[in-house]
Structures are given as structure tokens and as C-alpha cells.
Design an enzyme around this catalytic site. Structure first.
Site, PDB file in Angstrom:
ATOM      1  CG  ASN A   1      -1.692   1.251   1.417  1.00  0.00           C
ATOM      2  OD1 ASN A   1      -1.773   2.062   0.500  1.00  0.00           O
ATOM      3  ND2 ASN A   1      -2.285   1.429   2.596  1.00  0.00           N
TER       4      ASN A   1
ATOM      5  CE  LYS B   1      -0.131   3.430   4.583  1.00  0.00           C
ATOM      6  NZ  LYS B   1      -0.155   3.566   6.020  1.00  0.00           N
TER       7      LYS B   1
ATOM      8  CG  HIS C   1      -5.862   2.178   4.808  1.00  0.00           C
ATOM      9  ND1 HIS C   1      -5.460   3.177   5.668  1.00  0.00           N
ATOM     10  CD2 HIS C   1      -4.861   1.267   4.791  1.00  0.00           C
ATOM     11  CE1 HIS C   1      -4.255   2.870   6.141  1.00  0.00           C
ATOM     12  NE2 HIS C   1      -3.863   1.720   5.620  1.00  0.00           N
TER      13      HIS C   1
ATOM     14  CD  GLU D   1      -3.038   5.779   6.363  1.00  0.00           C
ATOM     15  OE1 GLU D   1      -2.931   5.782   5.130  1.00  0.00           O
ATOM     16  OE2 GLU D   1      -2.180   5.268   7.112  1.00  0.00           O
TER      17      GLU D   1
ATOM     18  CD  GLU E   1      -3.744  -2.175   7.073  1.00  0.00           C
ATOM     19  OE1 GLU E   1      -2.680  -2.482   6.541  1.00  0.00           O
ATOM     20  OE2 GLU E   1      -4.304  -1.091   6.871  1.00  0.00           O
TER      21      GLU E   1
ATOM     22  N   GLY F   1       2.347   2.501  10.572  1.00  0.00           N
ATOM     23  CA  GLY F   1       3.335   3.562  10.411  1.00  0.00           C
ATOM     24  C   GLY F   1       4.015   3.969  11.708  1.00  0.00           C
TER      25      GLY F   1
ATOM     26  CB  SER G   1       4.974  -1.605  11.831  1.00  0.00           C
ATOM     27  OG  SER G   1       4.602  -0.254  12.023  1.00  0.00           O
TER      28      SER G   1
HETATM   29  P1  PGA Z   1       2.707   0.414   7.502  1.00  0.00           P
HETATM   30  O1  PGA Z   1       1.274   0.651   6.813  1.00  0.00           O
HETATM   31  O2  PGA Z   1       3.223  -0.907   6.992  1.00  0.00           O
HETATM   32  O3  PGA Z   1       3.537   1.561   7.068  1.00  0.00           O
HETATM   33  O4  PGA Z   1       2.469   0.372   8.983  1.00  0.00           O
HETATM   34  C1  PGA Z   1       0.356  -0.390   6.625  1.00  0.00           C
HETATM   35  C2  PGA Z   1      -0.925   0.130   6.034  1.00  0.00           C
HETATM   36  O5  PGA Z   1      -1.372   1.201   6.450  1.00  0.00           O
HETATM   37  O6  PGA Z   1      -1.518  -0.499   5.153  1.00  0.00           O
END
Ligand code: PGA
Length: 256
Positions: free
Chosen positions: A9, A11, A97, A99, A169, A175, A215
Site C-alpha cells: 500500500n 499511500k 483503510h 486512513e 490492521e 506507520g 509495520s
Molecule cells: P505500515 O502501513 O506498513 O507503514 O504500517 C500499513 C498500512 O497502512 O496499510
């Protein structure tokens, strides 16, 4: 046996130029057709064409989008339709997601409409669920994830359930460098599968893939992917680096 999915992903990162570079730097081994493993990256909309052009012919890496609208077309400024993704040949679309839920007000009802639209138009939705830190601290994580899954997948048939991918998630792990422990991931993935068995049926629940996201990186992927109900990863930060992404695919290939 469920095929492991390693999905990147990206983003709001990687313009067309960086996207093309990514594909030139990706290991050949990560692009091979590996039995039991599927790899995919989800660039921003403006980089999708570049991804399709830069992907080597014969590469098994699939390409997906990070969002889509639920209507066919019309006055929806700033939105993209499933038909547009299909013109390019997108295999996946990430939906719901955290976000999108947090910054763009998407709720389960909207996610549900998008899931149905993607399924109707032959794009595999990767449907995200996960609790925030306060909900875990209050021991409400199971309840929250159960509600998100039920709402986002409302009205699907058992057959449709087998055509989607779910991503658990935990928002506190996205992140942040903090990962759910393999035990925490397994516990939630098994719980989600149990809920899906109750909502749909055992067969469909045992077929659907449940990815872990938050992460995930080469350092911790092996332990997470070893968990019986963890069927892959939705990877943000680490998926931007061709070397890390290649390594994640190699780790997945070593699982089964
Ligand atoms: P990350 O993001 O691996 O940077 O924690 C995962 C995601 O939001 O899909």
C-alpha cells in the site's frame, strides 16, 4: 490452502517516475510466478499507468488501486470508477483503510457499497478493519473489529466472501514501527474467521484470506506469516523499498 498475498500500500507516495524505478529495481525472483504466493502493489491513481508500463512482461506482480467510488460515473469530483480501474487492468482495490475512515469520513456503509461495486465489476477488494489504541486498551478490539467486518461485508453472499481479501490492521501499529505480536495477530485473525463462519459459512470463512497490516517488514514478517490464520500482509512503509518488498515476497515464498 490459502495463497499468501504480499500487497504493498503505497499511500500518497511514489509518482510515475518513482513507480517506474521501483519496477526496474525489484528482484526478478520477486516477480516470478511463485506457487502459493501472490504479490501486488497499490500505487496512487496517477502512477497506475506507469506501473503497468514499467512492469516487466511476464512479471507476476499484480497491480491495484487504493480506493474507488461506488457509482458508475457522473458528478463526483475527484473520484475514480471501477470501469476506469478496469481499463488499466487493476486486480485489486484497497477499501476502508483506516486512513480513509479517519481522514475522509468513510464508514462501514460506504465501504460496503464500494465492496459490492468492486465485486460486481471483477476487482478484488482488500477490505481493511482494525481498532485504534484506546479501543484495545479498553478491551473493545474484538467488538470493534466484529462490527466493522459485519458492516463492511453486509449483504455479501458466501461465494462473494471467498472473492474478497480482508486486512486486519490495528491502527496503533500503522506507520508507528509498533507491530502486533504474532500472538495478537493470530488471536484476532482467528476471531475474524470465526465471525465470518457465523455470518456466512465455515467453508467460505476458511477460504477467505486475512492479511495482517501494521509495520510489517522483513524483520518481523516471518513470525507473522507463520501464524496459521495470517495469510499475508498489507504493507505500507516497507513496500516502498524494492529491496524490502522483494525480501518480503521471498519470506512468503519460504512459508509453505
Ligand atoms: P505500515 O502501513 O506498513 O507503514 O504500517 C500499513 C498500512 O497502512 O496499510
Amino acid at each position: 490452502m490459502r495463497t499468501i498475498l504480499i500487497a504493498g500500500n503505497w499511500k500518497m507516495n511514489m509518482g510515475p517516475k518513482e513507480t517506474a524505478e521501483f519496477f526496474t529495481q525489484l528482484d526478478d525472483a520477486a516477480q516470478k510466478n511463485i506457487e502459493g504466493v501472490e504479490a501486488a502493489v497499490c500505487p496512487p491513481f496517477v502512477s497506475l499507468s506507469a506501473a503497468f508500463s514499467a512492469r516487466k512482461s511476464g512479471s507476476a506482480v499484480k497491480i491495484g488501486a487504493q480506493n474507488v467510488h461506488f457509482e458508475d460515473n457522473g458528478a463526483f469530483t475527484g473520484e475514480i470508477s471501477t470501469a476506469m480501474l478496469n481499463v488499466l487492468g487493476c486486480d485489486f482495490v484497497i477499501l476502508g483503510h483506516s486512513e480513509r475512515r479517519e481522514y475522509f469520513g468513510e464508514d462501514d456503509a460506504v465501504v460496503n457499497k464500494k465492496v459490492k461495486k468492486a465485486l460486481a465489476d471483477g476487482i478484488t477488494p482488500i477490505v481493511c478493519v482494525g481498532e485504534v489504541l484506546s479501543e484495545r486498551k479498553e478491551d473493545r478490539h474484538f467488538e470493534v473489529v466484529k462490527e466493522q467486518a459485519a458492516g463492511s461485508l453486509d449483504g455479501l453472499s458466501a461465494d462473494e466472501l471467498t472473492k474478497i481479501v480482508i486486512a486486519y490492521e490495528p491502527v496503533w501499529a500503522i506507520g508507528t514501527g509498533e507491530t502486533a505480536s504474532p500472538e495478537q495477530a493470530q488471536e484476532m485473525h482467528a476471531f475474524i474467521r470465526e465471525q465470518l463462519a457465523a455470518l456466512f459459512n465455515e467453508d467460505a470463512a476458511s477460504t477467505v484470506r486475512i492479511l495482517y497490516g501494521g509495520s510489517m517488514k522483513p524483520d518481523n514478517a516471518d513470525e507473522l506469516l507463520k501464524q496459521p490464520d495470517v495469510d499475508g500482509g498489507l504493507i505500507g512503509g516497507a513496500s516502498l523499498k524494492p529491496a524490502d518488498f522483494s525480501q518480503l515476497v521471498a519470506i512468503a515464498a519460504g512459508q509453505k
